[in-house]
Design an enzyme around this catalytic site. Structure first.
Site, PDB file in Angstrom:
ATOM      1  N   ARG A 178      43.890  38.994  23.881  1.00 31.80           N
ATOM      2  CA  ARG A 178      44.508  39.973  24.793  1.00 31.80           C
ATOM      3  C   ARG A 178      43.676  41.258  24.785  1.00 31.80           C
ATOM      4  NH1 ARG A 178      48.392  43.170  23.036  1.00 31.80           N
ATOM      5  NH2 ARG A 178      49.633  41.596  21.997  1.00 31.80           N
ATOM      6  N   TYR A 213      43.849  50.447  50.068  1.00 35.55           N
ATOM      7  CA  TYR A 213      44.296  49.051  50.003  1.00 35.55           C
ATOM      8  C   TYR A 213      45.839  49.009  49.932  1.00 35.55           C
ATOM      9  CZ  TYR A 213      44.928  44.331  48.260  1.00 35.55           C
ATOM     10  OH  TYR A 213      45.333  43.037  48.106  1.00 35.55           O
ATOM     11  N   ASP A 254      37.450  53.297  44.670  1.00 32.95           N
ATOM     12  CA  ASP A 254      37.539  51.842  44.841  1.00 32.95           C
ATOM     13  C   ASP A 254      36.296  51.405  45.619  1.00 32.95           C
ATOM     14  OD1 ASP A 254      38.027  49.229  45.725  1.00 32.95           O
ATOM     15  OD2 ASP A 254      40.197  49.522  45.854  1.00 32.95           O
ATOM     16  N   LYS A 261      36.904  39.703  45.050  1.00 37.16           N
ATOM     17  CA  LYS A 261      36.254  39.716  46.366  1.00 37.16           C
ATOM     18  C   LYS A 261      34.752  39.444  46.231  1.00 37.16           C
ATOM     19  CE  LYS A 261      40.438  40.876  47.613  1.00 37.16           C
ATOM     20  NZ  LYS A 261      40.838  42.273  47.775  1.00 37.16           N
TER      21      LYS A 261
HETATM   22  C1  LIG Z   1      41.817  43.006  47.240  1.00 39.01           C
HETATM   23  C2  LIG Z   1      41.645  44.443  47.002  1.00 39.01           C
HETATM   24  C3  LIG Z   1      42.298  45.073  45.920  1.00 39.01           C
HETATM   25  C4  LIG Z   1      43.254  44.317  45.001  1.00 39.01           C
HETATM   26  O1  LIG Z   1      42.602  43.325  44.299  1.00 39.01           O
HETATM   27  P1  LIG Z   1      43.348  41.991  43.746  1.00 39.01           P
HETATM   28  O2  LIG Z   1      42.262  41.343  42.955  1.00 39.01           O
HETATM   29  O3  LIG Z   1      43.794  41.200  44.933  1.00 39.01           O
HETATM   30  O4  LIG Z   1      44.489  42.441  42.922  1.00 39.01           O
HETATM   31  C5  LIG Z   1      42.066  46.415  45.729  1.00 39.01           C
HETATM   32  N1  LIG Z   1      41.253  47.133  46.536  1.00 39.01           N
HETATM   33  C6  LIG Z   1      40.625  46.565  47.587  1.00 39.01           C
HETATM   34  C7  LIG Z   1      39.754  47.402  48.441  1.00 39.01           C
HETATM   35  C8  LIG Z   1      40.791  45.202  47.856  1.00 39.01           C
HETATM   36  O5  LIG Z   1      40.175  44.651  48.902  1.00 39.01           O
END
Ligand SMILES: *Cc1c(COP(=O)(O)O)cnc(C)c1O
Length: 396
Positions: free
Chosen positions: A62, A115, A187, A212
């Site tokens: 963890r 997001y 982000d 992504k």
């Molecule tokens: C998909 C996404 C997230 C969240 O990510 P997850 O892995 O789905 O929890 C956050 N910020 C952006 C810009 C995203 O495209």
């Protein structure tokens, strides 16, 4: 991990080698997937030293795990950061940052186009802890700056934004945040470290949904945050306890995906640019949102702060949502899905994916036309993508 310098080493080399210079067990040339929950010690003094951080090693997965550590090290080096820590998902990374660094009475400044999941944390969860969040109009850099100058403990930025690819002026907003002593978080999911490095522009933390482009193959969830050692330590200590840990199997898939990050992103940048130019001249298309286009409102700032304009774009069709309904099923080489950043082209309307909870009016207020289609351009041959989109558009 290795103490050799990564200065002057290119991203392509980093994405292949970073975190992997050390010898693995039995001389394995690839990163082993360590599916062990705990690590056993015959020597109690050694166990104590590892448990108290005096010596390298692992105690309980963890907290840390050898496979996960390699993933974190790769991302740390790609983002040129002092430290990195990882999570089960991108949303776990984002919420852990916010809940580990903020306290009641503090103020967050951000934008409306973050997001969807992040917006929910801003609107529904932080206020329950008496943390005030101001979400500014994303296109209005003057207004964002003015809000920062009122009071700002944490500045949360995202660029390019979802789904209309708006561009925030990182240098300007980071400078404003710094003046106010705010922690600055960016982000970087849409851009990836290949196209944009917010830490070199002065941000304190950069966060990715590794689900992504980082993984790139749509087969693993993950999140990662990179930045200064002291902030990462605080975030890690919170994650260690709330348990939103990245799993070793997912970490392996993300490592494997990362090896081709540079060539994937280079191709996706090129493909998106070519597709955007094609769409711009198509008579069924109403508007194209892509910061690589000279006509795009974010182009000048994007050119300054990005090395490539990303594989993401969006476009609206003439004829409203009915046109979308006719168009999408005709595409042969794309998944119709709520996802992005994979090697396959992925298309979807914000109306049914990222912004499904909003009313038509709320979407329009955010500048999202009902006929908008978000497109994550894959690594397919561009002539095939364009021919495919062309036949689908002509069939509307
Ligand atoms: C998909 C996404 C997230 C969240 O990510 P997850 O892995 O789905 O929890 C956050 N910020 C952006 C810009 C995203 O495209």
């Amino acid at each position: 991990m290795s103490n050799k310098s990564w200065d002057n080493i290119s991203s392509a080399t980093k994405s292949v080698w970073a975190g992997e210079e050390e010898n693995f067990v039995e001389g394995a040339a690839q990163v082993p997937i360590v599916n062990s929950v705990s690590y056993s010690y015959d020597d109690l003094d050694e166990w104590f030293d590892v448990a108290t951080g005096k010596r390298k090693g692992h105690i309980y997965s963890r907290n840390t795990n050898p496979t996960v550590t390699v993933f974190e090290e790769k991302m740390r080096i790609l983002e040129d950061a002092e430290a990195a820590t990882s999570f089960a998902t991108g949303m776990a990374a984002i919420s852990n940052i916010l809940f580990s660094l903020l306290s009641p009475g503090q103020r967050v400044v951000s934008v409306k186009d973050t997001y969807g999941g992040t917006s929910v944390v801003f609107l529904d969860h932080l206020p329950r802890f008496n943390i005030n969040v101001t979400m500014c109009e994303t296109h209005d850099q003057d207004a964002i700056e003015a809000e920062i100058f009122k009071e700002c403990d944490l500045l949360y930025l995202e660029t390019p934004t979802n789904p209309t690819m708006k561009i925030l002026d990182l240098k300007r907003l980071i400078a404003a945040g710094k003046k106010m002593g705010a922690i600055i978080v960016v982000d970087n999911t849409f851009a990836t470290p290949i196209n944009q490095n917010p830490l070199t522009l002065g941000a304190d933390l950069v966060v990715h949904s590794a689900t992504k482009f980082i993984g790139g193959h749509s087969d693993a969830l993950g999140g990662v945050v990179c930045g200064s050692a002291d902030l990462i330590q605080k975030i890690y200590e919170f994650r260690e306890i709330n348990g939103a840990t990245l799993d070793a199997n997912s970490a392996y898939l993300l490592i494997r995906g990362l090896k081709t990050l540079d060539i994937r992103i280079e191709k996706q940048n090129k493909n998106a640019m070519a597709l955007a130019k094609f769409l711009l001249n198509h008579d069924k298309v109403e508007q194209v949102f892509y910061p690589g286009l000279e006509s795009d409102i974010g182009h000048e700032i994007a050119k300054r702060q990005m090395k490539g304009f990303s594989g993401m774009l969006s476009f609206s069709l003439k004829g409203g949502f009915d046109a979308v309904r006719n168009f999408l099923p005709q595409i042969r080489f794309a998944h119709r899905a709520a996802h992005l950043g994979g090697v396959e082209t992925i298309v979807g309307p914000p109306r049914t994916t990222s912004h499904v909870e909003l009313s038509e009016k709320q979407r329009l207020d955010l500048g999202i036309p009902e006929s908008l289609i978000r497109c994550s351009v894959g690594i397919e041959a561009i002539q095939d993508i364009i021919a495919d989109f062309d036949q689908a558009l002509n069939s509307i």
